[in-house]
Design a protein around this motif. Structure first.
Motif, PDB file in Angstrom:
ATOM      1  N   ILE A  60      -2.734   0.441  11.077  1.00 57.80           N
ATOM      2  CA  ILE A  60      -3.323   1.693  11.573  1.00 57.80           C
ATOM      3  C   ILE A  60      -4.508   1.380  12.478  1.00 57.80           C
ATOM      4  O   ILE A  60      -4.648   1.969  13.560  1.00 57.80           O
ATOM      5  CB  ILE A  60      -3.734   2.614  10.410  1.00 57.80           C
TER       6      ILE A  60
ATOM      7  N   LYS B 278      -5.005  -1.304  14.243  1.00 60.22           N
ATOM      8  CA  LYS B 278      -4.449  -1.829  15.488  1.00 60.22           C
ATOM      9  C   LYS B 278      -3.926  -0.688  16.359  1.00 60.22           C
ATOM     10  O   LYS B 278      -4.160  -0.656  17.567  1.00 60.22           O
ATOM     11  CB  LYS B 278      -3.333  -2.832  15.183  1.00 60.22           C
ATOM     12  N   ALA B 279      -3.230   0.257  15.755  1.00 55.43           N
ATOM     13  CA  ALA B 279      -2.691   1.408  16.484  1.00 55.43           C
ATOM     14  C   ALA B 279      -3.803   2.257  17.096  1.00 55.43           C
ATOM     15  O   ALA B 279      -3.626   2.841  18.162  1.00 55.43           O
ATOM     16  CB  ALA B 279      -1.831   2.262  15.567  1.00 55.43           C
ATOM     17  N   GLU B 280      -4.938   2.300  16.437  1.00 53.08           N
ATOM     18  CA  GLU B 280      -6.082   3.081  16.928  1.00 53.08           C
ATOM     19  C   GLU B 280      -6.998   2.265  17.829  1.00 53.08           C
ATOM     20  O   GLU B 280      -8.051   2.739  18.237  1.00 53.08           O
ATOM     21  CB  GLU B 280      -6.852   3.661  15.743  1.00 53.08           C
TER      22      GLU B 280
ATOM     23  N   SER C  79      -8.121   0.078   8.533  1.00 53.44           N
ATOM     24  CA  SER C  79      -8.451   1.456   8.198  1.00 53.44           C
ATOM     25  C   SER C  79      -8.400   1.608   6.682  1.00 53.44           C
ATOM     26  O   SER C  79      -7.510   1.069   6.028  1.00 53.44           O
ATOM     27  CB  SER C  79      -7.433   2.399   8.849  1.00 53.44           C
TER      28      SER C  79
ATOM     29  N   SER D 229      -1.028  10.511  14.503  1.00 51.10           N
ATOM     30  CA  SER D 229      -0.398  10.022  15.724  1.00 51.10           C
ATOM     31  C   SER D 229       0.078   8.580  15.571  1.00 51.10           C
ATOM     32  O   SER D 229       1.051   8.166  16.190  1.00 51.10           O
ATOM     33  CB  SER D 229      -1.360  10.139  16.906  1.00 51.10           C
ATOM     34  N   TYR D 230      -0.585   7.822  14.719  1.00 53.45           N
ATOM     35  CA  TYR D 230      -0.213   6.412  14.540  1.00 53.45           C
ATOM     36  C   TYR D 230       1.121   6.241  13.804  1.00 53.45           C
ATOM     37  O   TYR D 230       1.648   5.145  13.737  1.00 53.45           O
ATOM     38  CB  TYR D 230      -1.314   5.630  13.830  1.00 53.45           C
ATOM     39  N   THR D 231       1.695   7.324  13.268  1.00 55.04           N
ATOM     40  CA  THR D 231       3.009   7.197  12.634  1.00 55.04           C
ATOM     41  C   THR D 231       4.060   6.770  13.650  1.00 55.04           C
ATOM     42  O   THR D 231       5.093   6.230  13.276  1.00 55.04           O
ATOM     43  CB  THR D 231       3.485   8.515  11.969  1.00 55.04           C
ATOM     44  N   ARG D 232       3.797   7.000  14.929  1.00 57.16           N
ATOM     45  CA  ARG D 232       4.749   6.636  15.983  1.00 57.16           C
ATOM     46  C   ARG D 232       4.347   5.358  16.706  1.00 57.16           C
ATOM     47  O   ARG D 232       4.923   4.998  17.723  1.00 57.16           O
ATOM     48  CB  ARG D 232       4.894   7.775  16.998  1.00 57.16           C
ATOM     49  N   SER D 233       3.347   4.658  16.194  1.00 55.79           N
ATOM     50  CA  SER D 233       2.892   3.441  16.869  1.00 55.79           C
ATOM     51  C   SER D 233       3.765   2.243  16.516  1.00 55.79           C
ATOM     52  O   SER D 233       4.360   2.184  15.435  1.00 55.79           O
ATOM     53  CB  SER D 233       1.434   3.138  16.496  1.00 55.79           C
ATOM     54  N   LYS D 234       3.834   1.296  17.424  1.00 57.99           N
ATOM     55  CA  LYS D 234       4.632   0.086  17.206  1.00 57.99           C
ATOM     56  C   LYS D 234       4.089  -0.725  16.032  1.00 57.99           C
ATOM     57  O   LYS D 234       4.861  -1.250  15.237  1.00 57.99           O
ATOM     58  CB  LYS D 234       4.648  -0.772  18.472  1.00 57.99           C
TER      59      LYS D 234
ATOM     60  N   VAL E 296       2.466   0.222  13.338  1.00 58.19           N
ATOM     61  CA  VAL E 296       2.769   0.848  12.047  1.00 58.19           C
ATOM     62  C   VAL E 296       4.270   0.778  11.765  1.00 58.19           C
ATOM     63  O   VAL E 296       4.682   0.500  10.636  1.00 58.19           O
ATOM     64  CB  VAL E 296       2.235   2.297  12.006  1.00 58.19           C
TER      65      VAL E 296
END
Length: 192
Positions: A63, A65-67, A73, A128-133, A135
């Motif tokens: 998370i 990394k995604a942010e 996090s 929004s991070y649920t769609r990140s690479k 995660v």
């Protein structure tokens, strides 16, 4: 009415939970029951990923990394058990992607009801991070899968007084099919 109506009426989200969590065997029972949700063509286009202990730390790093942050996090540390809800789309001409996602969402909601009814505190978290690479990779998602969020699960803490949720006014959300001039013309044509 059965106990289902009361269970649904009593359900609430628990943003704070204790460190207790259901066992793997309990979760398997709930997942099996939640899988009975309506499912066009019985595709079972979903799966659940169980995260406990250091799994939550790994998710915290993903998370972050995604942010675009370093470290991890603490969001996944807010409950002892996270159940990631994954839409696992199947190739079919009969059932569109949106309908398969609806099935996965239905499983998540049913699972949250079952957990709540069994005495566990549950909160469905998204972001929004649920769609990140990062995660997606942490959860081992395939190309045909999307993460819909997590059920945060733990013990229900003692509370002095629960805030009552405002009842839903069904009249504001329930309607009949429109009966305008065009609809009446169609009915007359059908009767001929």
């Amino acid at each position: 009415m059965t106990g289902a109506l009361e269970a649904v009426r009593a359900r609430r989200s628990w943003s704070k939970v204790t460190d207790e969590a259901p066992t793997r065997a309990e979760i398997e029972t709930f997942v099996s029951a939640a899988g009975r949700v309506a499912d066009h063509s019985a595709l079972r286009p979903w799966r659940v990923v169980e995260l406990r202990g250091t799994d939550r730390e790994r998710l915290g790093r993903a998370i972050a990394k995604a942010e675009g942050e370093k470290g991890f996090s603490t969001k996944p540390m807010r409950a002892p058990l996270l159940l990631a809800i994954v839409a696992s789309y199947r190739r079919t001409d009969k059932v569109p992607k949106w309908e398969q996602e609806a099935v996965a969402s239905g499983v998540a909601h049913m699972l949250s009801l079952l957990l709540d009814d069994a005495g566990w505190g549950v909160l469905w978290r998204t972001g929004s991070y649920t769609r990140s690479k990062a995660v997606a990779k942490a959860h081992g998602l395939e190309k045909n899968e999307e993460l819909l969020g997590w059920l945060y699960v733990g013990g229900k803490p003692p509370v002095r007084r629960l805030a009552r949720r405002k009842a839903v006014d069904a009249r504001r959300h329930l309607s009949r099919m429109p009966r305008g001039k065009k609809a009446l013309e169609l009915e007359q044509t059908d009767d001929e």
